[in-house]
Design an enzyme around this catalytic site. Structure first.
Site, short mmCIF file in Angstrom:
data_model
loop_
_atom_site.label_atom_id
_atom_site.label_comp_id
_atom_site.label_asym_id
_atom_site.label_seq_id
_atom_site.Cartn_x
_atom_site.Cartn_y
_atom_site.Cartn_z
N HIS A 1 27.01 46.74 129.10
CA HIS A 1 28.41 46.80 128.08
C HIS A 1 28.99 45.59 128.11
O HIS A 1 28.76 44.73 128.95
CB HIS A 1 29.21 48.01 128.38
CG HIS A 1 30.01 48.10 129.73
ND1 HIS A 1 29.33 48.04 130.88
CD2 HIS A 1 31.54 48.07 130.01
CE1 HIS A 1 30.20 47.94 132.03
NE2 HIS A 1 31.37 48.08 131.51
N HIS B 1 32.26 44.42 128.67
CA HIS B 1 33.17 44.09 129.57
C HIS B 1 32.80 42.83 130.35
O HIS B 1 31.64 42.58 130.84
CB HIS B 1 33.89 45.01 130.60
CG HIS B 1 34.63 46.11 129.94
ND1 HIS B 1 34.56 47.45 130.55
CD2 HIS B 1 35.20 46.23 128.77
CE1 HIS B 1 35.25 48.12 129.56
NE2 HIS B 1 35.65 47.44 128.56
N ASP C 1 33.37 41.48 133.34
CA ASP C 1 32.96 41.83 134.49
C ASP C 1 31.36 42.33 134.55
O ASP C 1 31.08 42.29 135.81
CB ASP C 1 33.92 42.69 135.47
CG ASP C 1 33.89 44.08 134.97
OD1 ASP C 1 34.28 44.46 133.81
OD2 ASP C 1 33.74 44.94 135.90
N HIS C 2 30.80 42.39 133.38
CA HIS C 2 29.42 42.92 133.34
C HIS C 2 28.74 41.47 132.71
O HIS C 2 27.40 41.46 132.72
CB HIS C 2 29.30 44.10 132.89
CG HIS C 2 29.92 45.08 133.67
ND1 HIS C 2 29.01 45.99 134.36
CD2 HIS C 2 31.13 45.40 133.85
CE1 HIS C 2 30.06 46.74 135.18
NE2 HIS C 2 31.15 46.48 134.63
N HIS D 1 32.67 55.00 128.45
CA HIS D 1 33.56 54.09 129.02
C HIS D 1 34.05 53.06 127.91
O HIS D 1 35.01 52.34 127.67
CB HIS D 1 32.80 53.12 130.19
CG HIS D 1 33.40 52.26 130.81
ND1 HIS D 1 34.65 52.30 131.52
CD2 HIS D 1 33.05 50.81 130.80
CE1 HIS D 1 34.92 50.90 131.97
NE2 HIS D 1 33.90 50.04 131.77
N ASP E 1 29.21 50.90 134.18
CA ASP E 1 30.36 51.62 134.32
C ASP E 1 30.29 53.23 133.72
O ASP E 1 31.35 53.51 133.84
CB ASP E 1 31.67 51.00 133.88
CG ASP E 1 31.79 49.66 134.71
OD1 ASP E 1 31.17 49.47 135.72
OD2 ASP E 1 32.77 48.83 134.21
N HIS F 1 30.15 49.02 140.43
CA HIS F 1 31.51 49.07 141.18
C HIS F 1 31.30 49.64 142.45
O HIS F 1 30.66 50.62 142.67
CB HIS F 1 32.55 49.18 140.59
CG HIS F 1 33.02 48.40 139.39
ND1 HIS F 1 33.61 47.17 139.43
CD2 HIS F 1 32.70 48.40 138.00
CE1 HIS F 1 33.72 46.64 138.29
NE2 HIS F 1 33.17 47.06 137.62
FE FE Z 1 33.25 47.00 135.20
ZN ZN Z 2 33.33 48.03 132.43
#
Ligand code: FE
Ligand code: ZN
Length: 261
Positions: free
Chosen positions: A62, A64, A66-67, A120, A139, A177
């Site tokens: 996805h 985001h 942090d990915h 999400h 996530d 995570h």
């Molecule tokens: Fe994440």
């Molecule tokens: Zn995420």
């Protein structure tokens, strides 16, 4: 006749940022090396260099940051294609291959089935590598939890989790995570007498007290211990006082409780 070994990834777990997990899936026979959700490039580059591996694929679940934060630097270094969700394409710079529900995508000798798992984010996908029994679900599903519902509806999120729950019990859940310990605390607050959950929680506390990771988890255990996968289970519905209500409403209630836990 000797058994033909089935193709299997070696999967390395690379911690990144504060609590993200990035995965390096390597097929030595085929010379393929994929990274899943590179939160940042540094730790991935270090892991690849230490093992002398050439990155061949970048998979994103996805949009985001942090990915996908490491995408650009890894592309610059290795020229690997970026494979990610069609529905999130506009939000993932440099996406080369768009995939979605029902598609398959091959890395080395293994082919992943792709699932759309909105909830999400609206464009979230998951990759299921059947031979390696590896589910990369970003996530959407966490060990004993699920992601926050930022963009989807309870109907969508419940339907996404139901798709993942239909996979075999020996599926390993490679999630985005290390949230397992706090997820376990919440799950126990809802479902305090669940023996499978209590056992999992003890094991998780032990692992974390030694600074060890709790991921991947086994889907079979998630099916009995993760409250978010049990919104259609009468026992779970009773626990939250919603017996006989639609599973998406029960899911929404559990998610709401977790948001303020
Ligand atoms: Fe994440
Ligand atoms: Zn995420």
């Amino acid at each position: 006749m000797p058994e033909v070994p089935r193709p299997m990834f070696e999967i390395e777990i690379v911690p990144a940022l504060s609590d993200n997990y990035v995965y390096i899936a390597h097929d030595a026979a085929a010379g393929a090396t994929a990274v899943v959700d590179p939160a940042e490039a540094g730790p991935v580059l270090a892991a690849l260099e230490r093992r002398g591996l050439q990155l061949t694929h970048i998979l994103n679940t996805h949009h985001h940051l942090d990915h996908i934060g490491g995408n650009a630097e890894l592309v610059e270094r290795y020229g690997a294609p970026v494979i990610g969700p069609r529905a999130d394409a506009a939000r993932i710079p440099g996406l080369d291959v768009e995939v979605g529900d029902g598609d398959s995508y091959t890395v080395g000798a293994e082919t992943a089935r792709v699932f759309d798992v909105p909830g999400h984010t609206s464009g979230h996908i998951a990759f299921w590598f059947e031979e390696s029994r590896a589910l990369f679900c970003g996530d959407t599903l966490f060990a004993l939890g699920c992601g926050r519902m930022f963009e989807g509806t309870p109907e969508q999120f419940w339907s996404s989790l139901s798709k993942l729950r239909a996979l075999p019990d020996d599926t390993r859940v490679y999630c985005g995570h290390e949230y397992t310990q706090s997820n376990a605390r919440f799950a126990l607050s809802v479902d305090p007498d669940n023996e499978a959950l209590k056992a999992a929680s003890r094991r998780i506390d032990e692992l974390r007290s030694r600074g060890e990771r709790t991921v991947p988890s086994e889907l079979g255990e998630e099916k009995v211990a993760n409250p978010f996968l049990r919104a259609d289970d009468p026992a779970m519905q009773r626990l939250v006082g919603m017996e006989g209500e639609p599973p998406e409403a029960v899911f929404a209630e559990i998610r709401r409780r977790k948001d303020s836990f």
